[in-house]
Write an enzyme that holds these catalytic residues in place. Structure first.
Site, PDB file in Angstrom:
ATOM      1  N   ASN A 148       0.877  -1.168   0.000  1.00  0.00           N
ATOM      2  CA  ASN A 148       0.000   0.000   0.000  1.00  0.00           C
ATOM      3  C   ASN A 148       0.918   1.223   0.000  1.00  0.00           C
ATOM      4  O   ASN A 148       1.467   1.592   1.033  1.00  0.00           O
ATOM      5  CB  ASN A 148      -0.887  -0.045   1.246  1.00  0.00           C
ATOM      6  CG  ASN A 148      -1.852   1.120   1.306  1.00  0.00           C
ATOM      7  OD1 ASN A 148      -1.826   2.016   0.442  1.00  0.00           O
ATOM      8  ND2 ASN A 148      -2.687   1.138   2.319  1.00  0.00           N
ATOM      9  N   ARG A 184      -2.599  -1.989  -3.449  1.00  0.00           N
ATOM     10  CA  ARG A 184      -3.822  -1.203  -3.328  1.00  0.00           C
ATOM     11  C   ARG A 184      -3.750  -0.112  -4.387  1.00  0.00           C
ATOM     12  O   ARG A 184      -2.779   0.646  -4.444  1.00  0.00           O
ATOM     13  CB  ARG A 184      -3.883  -0.573  -1.945  1.00  0.00           C
ATOM     14  CG  ARG A 184      -5.041   0.361  -1.802  1.00  0.00           C
ATOM     15  CD  ARG A 184      -4.987   1.044  -0.474  1.00  0.00           C
ATOM     16  NE  ARG A 184      -6.162   1.867  -0.282  1.00  0.00           N
ATOM     17  CZ  ARG A 184      -6.222   2.836   0.619  1.00  0.00           C
ATOM     18  NH1 ARG A 184      -5.192   3.098   1.380  1.00  0.00           N
ATOM     19  NH2 ARG A 184      -7.317   3.543   0.745  1.00  0.00           N
ATOM     20  N   HIS A 226     -12.211   3.297   0.026  1.00  0.00           N
ATOM     21  CA  HIS A 226     -12.060   2.431   1.201  1.00  0.00           C
ATOM     22  C   HIS A 226     -12.720   1.068   0.978  1.00  0.00           C
ATOM     23  O   HIS A 226     -13.104   0.388   1.931  1.00  0.00           O
ATOM     24  CB  HIS A 226     -12.651   3.066   2.484  1.00  0.00           C
ATOM     25  CG  HIS A 226     -11.842   4.209   3.010  1.00  0.00           C
ATOM     26  ND1 HIS A 226     -12.401   5.370   3.502  1.00  0.00           N
ATOM     27  CD2 HIS A 226     -10.506   4.396   3.115  1.00  0.00           C
ATOM     28  CE1 HIS A 226     -11.455   6.197   3.890  1.00  0.00           C
ATOM     29  NE2 HIS A 226     -10.284   5.637   3.646  1.00  0.00           N
ATOM     30  N   ARG A 258      -8.542  16.673   5.041  1.00  0.00           N
ATOM     31  CA  ARG A 258      -9.482  16.923   3.924  1.00  0.00           C
ATOM     32  C   ARG A 258     -10.811  17.447   4.462  1.00  0.00           C
ATOM     33  O   ARG A 258     -11.248  17.052   5.541  1.00  0.00           O
ATOM     34  CB  ARG A 258      -9.712  15.632   3.139  1.00  0.00           C
ATOM     35  CG  ARG A 258      -8.541  15.259   2.266  1.00  0.00           C
ATOM     36  CD  ARG A 258      -8.735  13.903   1.627  1.00  0.00           C
ATOM     37  NE  ARG A 258      -7.835  12.912   2.190  1.00  0.00           N
ATOM     38  CZ  ARG A 258      -7.967  11.594   2.068  1.00  0.00           C
ATOM     39  NH1 ARG A 258      -8.980  11.098   1.382  1.00  0.00           N
ATOM     40  NH2 ARG A 258      -7.092  10.773   2.610  1.00  0.00           N
ATOM     41  N   GLU A 262      -6.915  -4.232   5.499  1.00  0.00           N
ATOM     42  CA  GLU A 262      -6.891  -4.013   4.047  1.00  0.00           C
ATOM     43  C   GLU A 262      -5.810  -4.852   3.373  1.00  0.00           C
ATOM     44  O   GLU A 262      -5.974  -5.294   2.238  1.00  0.00           O
ATOM     45  CB  GLU A 262      -6.665  -2.519   3.771  1.00  0.00           C
ATOM     46  CG  GLU A 262      -7.859  -1.684   4.168  1.00  0.00           C
ATOM     47  CD  GLU A 262      -7.552  -0.193   4.302  1.00  0.00           C
ATOM     48  OE1 GLU A 262      -6.843   0.187   5.258  1.00  0.00           O
ATOM     49  OE2 GLU A 262      -8.002   0.579   3.451  1.00  0.00           O
TER      50      GLU A 262
END
Ligand code: ADP
Length: 391
Positions: free
Chosen positions: A9, A94, A182, A240, A377
């Site tokens: 990732n 990813r 996600h 963000r 993940e």
């Protein structure tokens, strides 16, 4: 001899990885994990075994100019050393954006990379780094198969209504629609829920990390999510902004900011960091005595509860609420504040279970179950990579 898989990732300043051995029944089991931090300044590689004990470390104090290629070469060499006689059969990555076209994991080739390059404007913060890591591995281990695992893919089956934006059809025709992100995390959580709480049919999952979003799961499938065309939409995040009147962007542009400056403002200087003026890191804000830190946390919580209720409306009701990722798994006070705001929906928090970090943090008679489920993940990337290899 056993086969092994590497899940990667890659971000702007770090590469996280996990190494899996393929066990006798063909499933990935964790063999090690680690990360390269501080890329661009003084890279630092750490490798740990399956239970987190450090097994290797390397530092490049003057390595500010070392790119993905040199660092991934060092990382792969270290992993190959750890593997001994065992064989690395593939690396899975990813990849944040798969657009309309890529809705399942795929093996990487030049043509695929070109098509994924075209999606960079849709995920400027992540996609370039994901693709740079794939190209770097291809350069240093040209014979190692690689798979791309997409964060958008899990949301592909969202109803057409949830994917639409209210702009003219011609604009939507260019691919301007709601995608969602996600997905690797939500797919993992959906799998876990099927195992630990199969009775929950309509669930809102809150992935609360540096990036944060909500996903509405109906019978384990995504039917709505808060991030949309880009990873800017939805919740207040570390840096963000989350959901914003588009008129504010027009105002900033008309006031003389360039598009690049607005992009930097919205992605890097907003959210918890922008509101608090202190930090984008939840742990730091929770420890701060400043009023501005408190206000940032309250806005994070308020928007999260508000959007959770919107997702409950999309689901036509809600049976469970799940917390995951860095904040969701660790920040008990934030979980408590969110649950308090969802009390009117029938969520009753068990404060002791919440403080203890139990899996079920709602009371026995709560109408809505509240759970904490750690996400993984990397394991999802490993599973997808096996699928892309046809195993
Ligand atoms: P990323 O999106 O980068 O993968 P993570 O899922 O690791 O992020 O989440 C990072 C966030 O989790 C940060 O805001 C961090 O402060 C928060 N966090 C991690 N541990 C704790 C903790 N013990 N208490 C409160 N917040 C925490």
């Amino acid at each position: 001899m056993q086969d092994a898989l590497l899940a990667l990732n890659a971000g702007s300043s770090s590469i996280k990885f996990a190494l899996y051995r393929i066990d006798a029944s063909g499933n990935p089991s964790l063999a090690g994990a680690g990360q390269v931090d501080a890329i661009g300044t003084a890279p630092h590689l750490r490798v740990a075994d399956a239970v987190g004990r450090p097994v290797a470390e390397r530092r490049w104090p003057e390595g500010g100019r070392l790119g993905h290629e040199a660092l991934l070469d060092a990382l792969l060499s270290e992993i190959e050393r750890q593997l001994g006689a065992n064989r690395l059969i593939a690396a899975g990555h990813r990849v944040v954006h798969g657009g309309d076209e890529f809705v399942a994991p795929v093996l990487v080739n030049e043509e695929l990379l070109r098509r994924l390059d075209a999606l960079v404007p849709l995920a400027p913060l992540h996609q370039p780094h994901n693709l740079a890591a794939i190209r770097a591995v291809a350069a240093v281990r040209p014979n190692l198969p690689q798979a791309a695992c997409f964060d958008t893919a899990f949301h592909h089956g969202m109803p057409a209504l949830a994917r639409q934006v209210a702009l003219p059809r011609a604009v939507a025709g260019e691919g301007v629609r709601r995608y969602g992100f996600h997905g690797l995390s939500y797919e993992y959580i959906a799998g876990e829920l099927a195992r630990v709480a199969p009775e929950l049919g309509r669930v809102v999952v809150a992935h609360l990390g540096n990036g944060a979003s909500l996903c509405a799961l109906k019978a384990g499938r995504s039917v709505e999510t808060t991030m949309s065309f880009t990873a800017l939409d939805g919740l207040v995040m570390g840096t963000r902004c989350g959901v914003l009147d588009p008129g504010i962007v027009l105002y900033l542009l008309n006031r003389g900011m360039s598009a690049g400056e607005v992009e930097d403002l919205l992605y890097h200087r907003s959210g918890l960091l922008g509101v608090s003026g202190i930090s984008g890191d939840m742990r730091t804000l929770l420890a701060s005595p400043e009023q501005a830190a408190r206000e940032a946390i309250e806005l994070f919580v308020y928007r999260c509860a508000q959007q959770a209720a919107a997702l409950a409306a999309a689901l036509g009701g809600i049976d469970g609420f799940v917390f995951t990722a860095g904040i969701g798994e660790n920040a008990a006070p934030v979980r408590a504040m969110i649950c308090e705001r969802l009390a009117w929906l029938g969520l009753a928090l068990d404060p002791v279970a919440n403080e203890r970090g139990a899996m079920r943090i709602s009371t026995r008679d709560s109408r809505i179950a509240a759970l904490v489920v750690p996400t993984d993940e990397q394991l999802m990337i490993a599973r997808h990579t096996l699928a892309a290899l046809g195993r």
